[in-house]
Structure formats: structure tokens, C-alpha cells
Design a protein around this motif. Structure first.
Motif, PDB file in Angstrom:
ATOM      1  N   ASP A   1     -17.648 -33.795  32.346  1.00  0.00           N
ATOM      2  CA  ASP A   1     -16.701 -33.541  31.267  1.00  0.00           C
ATOM      3  C   ASP A   1     -16.296 -32.070  31.213  1.00  0.00           C
ATOM      4  O   ASP A   1     -16.998 -31.201  31.746  1.00  0.00           O
ATOM      5  CB  ASP A   1     -17.320 -33.951  29.926  1.00  0.00           C
ATOM      6  CG  ASP A   1     -16.271 -34.248  28.868  1.00  0.00           C
ATOM      7  OD1 ASP A   1     -15.072 -34.132  29.175  1.00  0.00           O
ATOM      8  OD2 ASP A   1     -16.667 -34.593  27.734  1.00  0.00           O
ATOM      9  N   GLU A   2     -15.173 -31.808  30.541  1.00  0.00           N
ATOM     10  CA  GLU A   2     -14.717 -30.455  30.251  1.00  0.00           C
ATOM     11  C   GLU A   2     -14.184 -30.433  28.814  1.00  0.00           C
ATOM     12  O   GLU A   2     -13.477 -31.359  28.410  1.00  0.00           O
ATOM     13  CB  GLU A   2     -13.615 -30.020  31.220  1.00  0.00           C
ATOM     14  CG  GLU A   2     -14.078 -29.858  32.659  1.00  0.00           C
ATOM     15  CD  GLU A   2     -12.965 -29.342  33.567  1.00  0.00           C
ATOM     16  OE1 GLU A   2     -11.832 -29.174  33.060  1.00  0.00           O
ATOM     17  OE2 GLU A   2     -13.238 -29.105  34.753  1.00  0.00           O
ATOM     18  N   TYR A   3     -14.523 -29.392  28.072  1.00  0.00           N
ATOM     19  CA  TYR A   3     -14.064 -29.305  26.687  1.00  0.00           C
ATOM     20  C   TYR A   3     -14.052 -27.842  26.246  1.00  0.00           C
ATOM     21  O   TYR A   3     -14.710 -26.980  26.837  1.00  0.00           O
ATOM     22  CB  TYR A   3     -14.930 -30.146  25.746  1.00  0.00           C
ATOM     23  CG  TYR A   3     -16.421 -29.944  25.912  1.00  0.00           C
ATOM     24  CD1 TYR A   3     -17.099 -28.981  25.167  1.00  0.00           C
ATOM     25  CD2 TYR A   3     -17.153 -30.720  26.807  1.00  0.00           C
ATOM     26  CE1 TYR A   3     -18.464 -28.793  25.311  1.00  0.00           C
ATOM     27  CE2 TYR A   3     -18.514 -30.541  26.953  1.00  0.00           C
ATOM     28  CZ  TYR A   3     -19.160 -29.574  26.205  1.00  0.00           C
ATOM     29  OH  TYR A   3     -20.504 -29.389  26.360  1.00  0.00           O
ATOM     30  N   ASP A   4     -13.277 -27.576  25.177  1.00  0.00           N
ATOM     31  CA  ASP A   4     -13.088 -26.222  24.666  1.00  0.00           C
ATOM     32  C   ASP A   4     -13.653 -26.100  23.257  1.00  0.00           C
ATOM     33  O   ASP A   4     -13.861 -27.095  22.547  1.00  0.00           O
ATOM     34  CB  ASP A   4     -11.601 -25.846  24.630  1.00  0.00           C
ATOM     35  CG  ASP A   4     -10.973 -25.821  26.013  1.00  0.00           C
ATOM     36  OD1 ASP A   4     -11.735 -25.767  27.005  1.00  0.00           O
ATOM     37  OD2 ASP A   4      -9.732 -25.873  26.096  1.00  0.00           O
TER      38      ASP A   4
ATOM     39  N   ASP B   1     -13.571 -29.127  20.574  1.00  0.00           N
ATOM     40  CA  ASP B   1     -12.865 -30.339  20.988  1.00  0.00           C
ATOM     41  C   ASP B   1     -13.628 -31.609  20.632  1.00  0.00           C
ATOM     42  O   ASP B   1     -13.033 -32.635  20.277  1.00  0.00           O
ATOM     43  CB  ASP B   1     -12.625 -30.316  22.504  1.00  0.00           C
ATOM     44  CG  ASP B   1     -11.421 -29.465  22.881  1.00  0.00           C
ATOM     45  OD1 ASP B   1     -10.698 -29.031  21.971  1.00  0.00           O
ATOM     46  OD2 ASP B   1     -11.223 -29.232  24.080  1.00  0.00           O
ATOM     47  N   LEU B   2     -14.958 -31.570  20.762  1.00  0.00           N
ATOM     48  CA  LEU B   2     -15.762 -32.771  20.594  1.00  0.00           C
ATOM     49  C   LEU B   2     -16.028 -33.123  19.135  1.00  0.00           C
ATOM     50  O   LEU B   2     -16.603 -34.173  18.846  1.00  0.00           O
ATOM     51  CB  LEU B   2     -17.100 -32.607  21.322  1.00  0.00           C
ATOM     52  CG  LEU B   2     -17.010 -32.369  22.835  1.00  0.00           C
ATOM     53  CD1 LEU B   2     -18.411 -32.277  23.440  1.00  0.00           C
ATOM     54  CD2 LEU B   2     -16.209 -33.480  23.514  1.00  0.00           C
TER      55      LEU B   2
ATOM     56  N   GLU C   1     -14.699 -22.310  27.238  1.00  0.00           N
ATOM     57  CA  GLU C   1     -14.412 -23.472  28.072  1.00  0.00           C
ATOM     58  C   GLU C   1     -15.711 -23.910  28.733  1.00  0.00           C
ATOM     59  O   GLU C   1     -16.334 -23.136  29.464  1.00  0.00           O
ATOM     60  CB  GLU C   1     -13.361 -23.127  29.128  1.00  0.00           C
ATOM     61  CG  GLU C   1     -12.012 -22.747  28.540  1.00  0.00           C
ATOM     62  CD  GLU C   1     -10.992 -22.394  29.606  1.00  0.00           C
ATOM     63  OE1 GLU C   1     -11.410 -22.109  30.757  1.00  0.00           O
ATOM     64  OE2 GLU C   1      -9.782 -22.392  29.300  1.00  0.00           O
TER      65      GLU C   1
END
Length: 350
Positions: A302-305, A333-334, A296
Motif C-alpha cells: 500500500d501507499e498513503y499520505d 488518508d487512512l 508519504e
């Protein structure tokens, strides 16, 4: 004819002296040793990178599926009084193409090049030494140092944002004497950047073993520009910490690792938290390796996994030669498409 006693005495003295010299020479030779070691890893690969929909994959023969291939020599010499001089030089290479290094422009002895001293006080090494953080990473997952299939490696050193490289140049490492079930080491690497004394690295790790249980913890801080596979811009720094657990159940072992990365960058701070759960399960003549990893990431905006799944079947044919079939799915995720690596290969150790 009588032989004078003095002649007999001289003859015995000469023979005894010669024997003593031979024994001394034999003892001296026995006190020194040099061992040549290495490991080769080659596999057939189908690789599709995570990323844009039009990202192109590759197929072919590759190096370093489960292990980064290396060659090296280790030497030691007994100095007496419980002291031993030690030294080692180790290089990485790519056996599929016979090229030196892990990548283009890698340094020659990237794995290690050190001189040291060991005794009752512990052990000291100076030169290019293996990162203490890296040791705690690879010893607590069934994939070891696999940059192709290990979720923890991929979420750290292999594009996961961990700085500092697997080996530290211009470093000093001190390993304390073993205390019961504990082993502890500390390391410092001089940045050697002209006009800037802040470009350095510092680390410590510890291991605990008791019966079927194994524990480890490591922490490192990397500051400023550093030579090696990964580097930080000037005035930036990263603090990393990892904890690992292993527990053997018969011929199988379960593992858990948790990693924290904290970047203090001029462009904005980044936090990464990673959990990896793995198992080595005895299956027939070999073992099945299973793993799931989750990272994480949090930035100011931003936040993404990122999720990684790996399945490997490892089949040792002897203590020196083993084969493997492996599959890894990489799902950030991106990314527009999920990446994967499929490989069938073999390793030879000597």
C-alpha cells in the motif's frame, strides 16, 4: 612593653595562613555551581483524534502544549588544566495533574541523567542523554518540541513511526570541539539485552551557522528491543535521517525539514518520506507560526499520505512567561475523519 619579633612573625604567619585558607575555600566554592531549571506548560484543549467516524474527542485542561514540562538540575566543577566535570538530572511531568513523566510508567529522569567531562578535546557525557536526532528535529522548526502542534514531531516521534525515544539510556555522547561554524556530535547507546549484543542505537548530527543561515543534518539507526517511549521488536531495525534549514529575515524566520525513515521489519519493510515547511512571522508584540507537513508512506502492499497543518500565535509577556493560541489539523488518508487540536495556554520558564 616590647613584643618579641618571633611573636609578631608567628602572628603574621597565622593570619596569612588563615587568609590563604579562606581565599582557597572561596576559590573552590567559586569553581563549582549547581543550577536548578525548568519549564511548565499548561493549556485548555479541544482534541479530536483522526480515525474512525465514532472516535471520541476530549476537552479540558492539558499539559505540554508547546513544550513538554520538565524540572532539572545542572552542575559543573572546574578541575583545572582546562577540564570541567559536568552532570545533570532532568525529569518530565504533567502540571495539570501533578503526575510524574510524559505518560503512565515513564521512567523518572526521562529527559536526562548524565555525568561528563568537558575541555579542549570537546565534551563527553555518559548515562541517559538527549537524542542527537531529536535536537536536529526541534531546533529547526518554530514549534520546538511540541507533541501537540509541531508537524515534524507528530510525523516522527508523536505517532509518526520514528523509533528510539527523545532520550537514550545507557548512552555515550561525544561532542567535538567547535570547528569554525560547525558543531558535530556522535552517540552510541548499549541495548543491554541479555544474550543479544545487537540491540543498540547509533547516531550523529551536525550544525552549521553563518549569519542568518542555519543548517543541520542527523542520522540514527535503532536496532532490536529498546527501552523508552518507542521500541522495536527483536531483530527489527530502523534507519532515520533528517536535514533542516533555517533563514532569518529581520525578526522572521523560514524553515524547511526533510526526513527519511526506513524500517526493516520481519513483517515487511516500510518507507516514510516527510517534508515540513514552516515560518515564524513577527506580528505585533508576538509571532505567528505557520507550518505544513506531508508524509508519504510506502509498504509492500500500500501507499498513503498524511497531511498536517498548524497555525499558532505566540505572545511573550516577558523572557520567562509567554502565552499561545494554537490549532492543528491532522488529515491521514487512512482515517475516516480529520483530527484536530485547538489549544490556548501559557508557559513559565525558570
Amino acid at each position: 612593653m616590647r613584643i618579641a619579633p618571633t611573636i609578631i612573625a608567628k602572628t603574621l604567619l597565622t593570619s596569612t595562613s588563615g587568609l590563604a585558607l579562606l581565599l582557597l575555600a572561596s576559590t573552590t566554592i567559586a569553581q563549582s555551581s549547581v543550577v536548578f531549571k525548568g519549564e511548565l506548560d499548561v493549556y485548555a484543549s479541544d482534541y479530536e483524534p483522526a480515525g474512525d467516524d465514532d472516535a471520541e474527542g476530549t476537552q479540558g485542561i492539558q499539559s505540554n502544549g508547546m513544550t513538554t514540562s520538565w524540572l532539572g538540575a545542572h552542575g559543573k566543577h572546574e578541575l583545572g588544566n582546562g577540564l570541567t566535570a559536568i552532570a545533570g538530572v532532568e525529569m518530565f511531568f504533567q502540571p495539570d495533574s501533578a503526575e510524574q513523566g510524559r505518560f503512565d510508567d515513564d521512567i523518572f529522569f526521562a529527559r536526562s541523567a548524565y555525568v561528563g567531562l568537558a575541555g579542549g578535546f570537546g565534551e563527553v557525557k555518559m548515562g541517559r542523554t538527549t537524542s542527537l536526532y531529536f535536537l536536529s528535529t526541534i531546533l529547526f522548526n518554530p514549534f520546538g518540541d511540541s507533541f501537540a502542534f509541531s508537524p515534524m514531531i507528530l510525523m516522527g516521534y508523536g505517532g509518526g513511526g520514528l523509533y528510539g525515544d527523545t532520550g537514550w539510556s545507557d548512552s555515550v555522547v561525544y561532542s567535538l570541539p567547535k570547528m569554525g561554524n560547525f558543531n558535530t556530535s556522535i552517540a552510541y547507546a548499549f541495548g543491554e539485552e541479555e544474550g543479544d549484543t545487537s540491540t543498540n542505537k547509533i547516531a550523529a548530527n551536525a550544525f552549521y551557522t553563518s549569519g542568518n543561515l542555519g543548517l543541520t543534518a542527523a542520522v540514527q539507526k535503532v536496532s532490536g528491543t529498546q527501552p523508552g517511549a518507542t521500541s522495536l521488536p527483536m531483530d527489527d531495525s530502523q534507519t532515520a535521517a533528517i536535514a533542516g534549514l533555517s533563514y532569518a529575515i529581520g525578526k522572521s524566520t523560514v524553515y524547511a525539514q526533510y526526513q527519511l525513515l526506513r524500517d526493516e521489519l520481519a513483517t515487511g519493510d516500510i518507507d516514510r518520506d516527510t517534508l515540513v515547511l514552516s515560518a515564524s512571522i513577527a506580528a505585533g508584540p508576538g509571532s505567528v507560526y505557520l507550518s505544513y507537513g506531508l508524509t508519504e508512506t510506502s509498504t509492500a502492499t500500500d501507499e498513503y499520505d498524511r497531511n498536517i497543518y498548524t497555525l499558532v500565535y505566540n505572545l511573550p509577556l516577558t523572557s520567562q512567561f509567554d502565552t499561545y493560541a494554537a490549532y492543528t489539523s491532522d488529515d491521514p488518508d487512512l482515517a475516516e475523519q480529520t483530527g484536530h487540536t485547538l489549544g490556548v495556554g501559557a508557559r513559565f520558564r525558570f
